[in-house]
Design a protein around this motif. Sequence first.
Motif, PDB file in Angstrom:
ATOM      1  N   PRO A 120       0.818  -1.225   0.000  1.00  0.00           N
ATOM      2  CA  PRO A 120       0.000   0.000   0.000  1.00  0.00           C
ATOM      3  C   PRO A 120       0.852   1.277   0.000  1.00  0.00           C
ATOM      4  O   PRO A 120       0.505   2.250  -0.677  1.00  0.00           O
ATOM      5  N   LEU A 121       1.976   1.257   0.751  1.00  0.00           N
ATOM      6  CA  LEU A 121       2.855   2.433   0.767  1.00  0.00           C
ATOM      7  C   LEU A 121       3.412   2.719  -0.623  1.00  0.00           C
ATOM      8  O   LEU A 121       3.521   3.883  -1.032  1.00  0.00           O
ATOM      9  N   ASP A 122       3.738   1.664  -1.362  1.00  0.00           N
ATOM     10  CA  ASP A 122       4.259   1.839  -2.716  1.00  0.00           C
ATOM     11  C   ASP A 122       3.230   2.531  -3.609  1.00  0.00           C
ATOM     12  O   ASP A 122       3.569   3.419  -4.396  1.00  0.00           O
ATOM     13  N   ASN A 123       1.966   2.123  -3.477  1.00  0.00           N
ATOM     14  CA  ASN A 123       0.900   2.725  -4.297  1.00  0.00           C
ATOM     15  C   ASN A 123       0.716   4.205  -3.960  1.00  0.00           C
ATOM     16  O   ASN A 123       0.457   5.022  -4.851  1.00  0.00           O
ATOM     17  N   ILE A 124       0.855   4.539  -2.684  1.00  0.00           N
ATOM     18  CA  ILE A 124       0.718   5.944  -2.275  1.00  0.00           C
ATOM     19  C   ILE A 124       1.842   6.784  -2.874  1.00  0.00           C
ATOM     20  O   ILE A 124       1.606   7.867  -3.428  1.00  0.00           O
ATOM     21  N   LEU A 125       3.071   6.281  -2.765  1.00  0.00           N
ATOM     22  CA  LEU A 125       4.215   7.026  -3.299  1.00  0.00           C
ATOM     23  C   LEU A 125       4.133   7.150  -4.820  1.00  0.00           C
ATOM     24  O   LEU A 125       4.449   8.205  -5.387  1.00  0.00           O
ATOM     25  N   LEU A 126       3.677   6.093  -5.490  1.00  0.00           N
ATOM     26  CA  LEU A 126       3.509   6.145  -6.944  1.00  0.00           C
ATOM     27  C   LEU A 126       2.497   7.220  -7.335  1.00  0.00           C
ATOM     28  O   LEU A 126       2.708   7.986  -8.281  1.00  0.00           O
ATOM     29  N   ALA A 127       1.368   7.265  -6.595  1.00  0.00           N
ATOM     30  CA  ALA A 127       0.343   8.288  -6.865  1.00  0.00           C
ATOM     31  C   ALA A 127       0.916   9.689  -6.680  1.00  0.00           C
ATOM     32  O   ALA A 127       0.598  10.611  -7.441  1.00  0.00           O
ATOM     33  N   ALA A 128       1.792   9.856  -5.679  1.00  0.00           N
ATOM     34  CA  ALA A 128       2.426  11.165  -5.449  1.00  0.00           C
ATOM     35  C   ALA A 128       3.347  11.518  -6.607  1.00  0.00           C
ATOM     36  O   ALA A 128       3.340  12.662  -7.091  1.00  0.00           O
ATOM     37  N   PHE A 129       4.143  10.552  -7.069  1.00  0.00           N
ATOM     38  CA  PHE A 129       5.052  10.822  -8.188  1.00  0.00           C
ATOM     39  C   PHE A 129       4.282  11.098  -9.480  1.00  0.00           C
ATOM     40  O   PHE A 129       4.815  11.727 -10.395  1.00  0.00           O
ATOM     41  N   GLU A 130       3.039  10.652  -9.535  1.00  0.00           N
ATOM     42  CA  GLU A 130       2.183  10.953 -10.686  1.00  0.00           C
ATOM     43  C   GLU A 130       1.450  12.286 -10.502  1.00  0.00           C
ATOM     44  O   GLU A 130       0.650  12.678 -11.353  1.00  0.00           O
ATOM     45  N   PHE A 131       1.678  12.953  -9.373  1.00  0.00           N
ATOM     46  CA  PHE A 131       1.047  14.233  -9.046  1.00  0.00           C
ATOM     47  C   PHE A 131      -0.480  14.115  -8.989  1.00  0.00           C
ATOM     48  O   PHE A 131      -1.199  15.058  -9.295  1.00  0.00           O
ATOM     49  N   ASP A 132      -0.954  12.941  -8.559  1.00  0.00           N
ATOM     50  CA  ASP A 132      -2.393  12.712  -8.411  1.00  0.00           C
ATOM     51  C   ASP A 132      -2.761  12.868  -6.925  1.00  0.00           C
ATOM     52  O   ASP A 132      -2.745  11.901  -6.155  1.00  0.00           O
ATOM     53  N   ILE A 133      -3.085  14.092  -6.542  1.00  0.00           N
ATOM     54  CA  ILE A 133      -3.339  14.395  -5.121  1.00  0.00           C
ATOM     55  C   ILE A 133      -4.496  13.572  -4.575  1.00  0.00           C
ATOM     56  O   ILE A 133      -4.415  12.995  -3.476  1.00  0.00           O
ATOM     57  N   HIS A 134      -5.575  13.500  -5.343  1.00  0.00           N
ATOM     58  CA  HIS A 134      -6.763  12.815  -4.834  1.00  0.00           C
ATOM     59  C   HIS A 134      -6.530  11.317  -4.677  1.00  0.00           C
ATOM     60  O   HIS A 134      -7.073  10.698  -3.752  1.00  0.00           O
TER      61      HIS A 134
END
Length: 544
Positions: free
Chosen positions: A232-246
């Motif tokens: 789950p932490l990996d998915n959160i960091l990936l979303a951040a690197f994609e600049f997808d705040i929501h």
Amino acid sequence: MEEMHQVAIAAKDPASGRQFSSQVSILSAMELIWNLCEILFIEVAPAGHLLLHLLDWVRLHVCEVDSLSADVLGSENPSNHDSFWNLVTILVLQGRLDEARQMLSKEADASPASAGVCRIMGDLMRTMPILSPGNTQTLTELELKWQHWHEECERYLQDSTFATNPHLESLLKIMLGDEAALLEQKELLSNWYHFLVTRLLYSNPTVKPTDLHYYAQSSLDLFLGGESSPEPLDNILLAAFEFDIHQVIKECSIALSNWWFVAHLTDLLDHCKLLQSHNLYFGSNMREFLLLEYASGLFAHPSLWQLGVDYFDYCPKLGRVSLELHIERIPLNTEQKALKVLRICEQRQMTEQVRSICKILAMKAVRNNRLGSALSWSIRAKDAAFATLVSDRFLRDYCERGCFSDLDLIDNLGPAMMLSDRLTFLGKYREFHRMYGEKRFADAASLLLSLMTSRIAPRSFWMTLLTDALPLLEQKQVIFSAEQTYELMQCLEDLTSRRPVRGESDIQQLQDEDIETTKVEMLRLALARNLARAIIREGSLEGS
């Protein structure tokens, strides 16, 4: 967090140790995500500077190197330490090249045979172009210098300059951004985002923010190598690197154990005007929704509910309504807690909740026979019906005991006595006793008569009032005038004429009736005597 980590290590109970370790892991993950969001969403660093921020981020969260460095440097001969080359490699992986050069100088001093290659490697580390915060060079200049430096490293590799020293050759491959060489250091990298930042440092130091998601996804895939699935932490960091705040907020809401992190992160992003376009369909925005959820969770805790109040205050649309609903569900176990809740409601002009709490406390006080407290709470609640009920209890107690309890409260009712007729009567009746005690007989007589003639006194209490008049009627000085005496007589007749007709009575009832009859006869006699005295006195005054 450091203290909790030490506690986890020192815990004697394995279960406690596991619990503390779990908490440390959660807090570390929260800090990791928070810091990355600050870099990507708030700092909004441009190309070049972005990598410097990411390097600081990795160094902050992959900090085992410091303890390893202290261990190696604390040994008698650092270059012969088992972890010496591991330390040098980690320093290079984190871009701490000055420290790596210092370690290589120790190797050169200890081993003259490798001094030459150590010096060459040190020069390569020293000359690596890095965009420093105070540097004014452009990205184009940096890229040009970096390309020349990279070509120089390639020449040394092709010339097999470091072939005699596998450790230095491995460092050179890392500095060339060789993915295979980097993946060989999986244990020292420890996680894919460390691998990502090191890979960018030595292959694309001027990476643009828009390209981060590509490098992040490919680094995760390379690091995991298909052997395991993303956490789950990996998915959160990936979303951040994609600049997808929501998506970051959504993934955090799913993965983390409570609403604390997402509520505060969303609040920060909202204050930075990054969530303005995302309103929820039921009238609130995402920030307020998450704050409401977090505050609701706090209200379920026996000691943290007061913090929840502050969070509701910062929710402009639904905060007050939610606070009103939650405040009514707080169990008022102690008066101290009730006073805290009451103060919160009064500060926010929550009138209905104030009345409700005061009523509850008044009822509790009545059940515990604390009439003074009950009366005080009913006055504070402005509840006329309950104030009447408590006043009746006071009067009943007076009839049974012959004295009032809680005199200080009754003596200082002030304007509050106007809340109900019964409370007014209680206050005035106490005032009558005070006047009588101060030997202000004329004032006391006028007040007593007004209580009866104005019908403010309950009919059940008339006999007590008339009985109180007896000592005044028997005074040597005439207190009641003829007109006042006639009014007292009328009250007595009204009272006796409306007595209910009783059927068969037991002995106690017969005795009570005898006592009542005796009182009536005594009153009639005293009133007749006072009337005669009053007529004679008034006639004498007129004659003179």
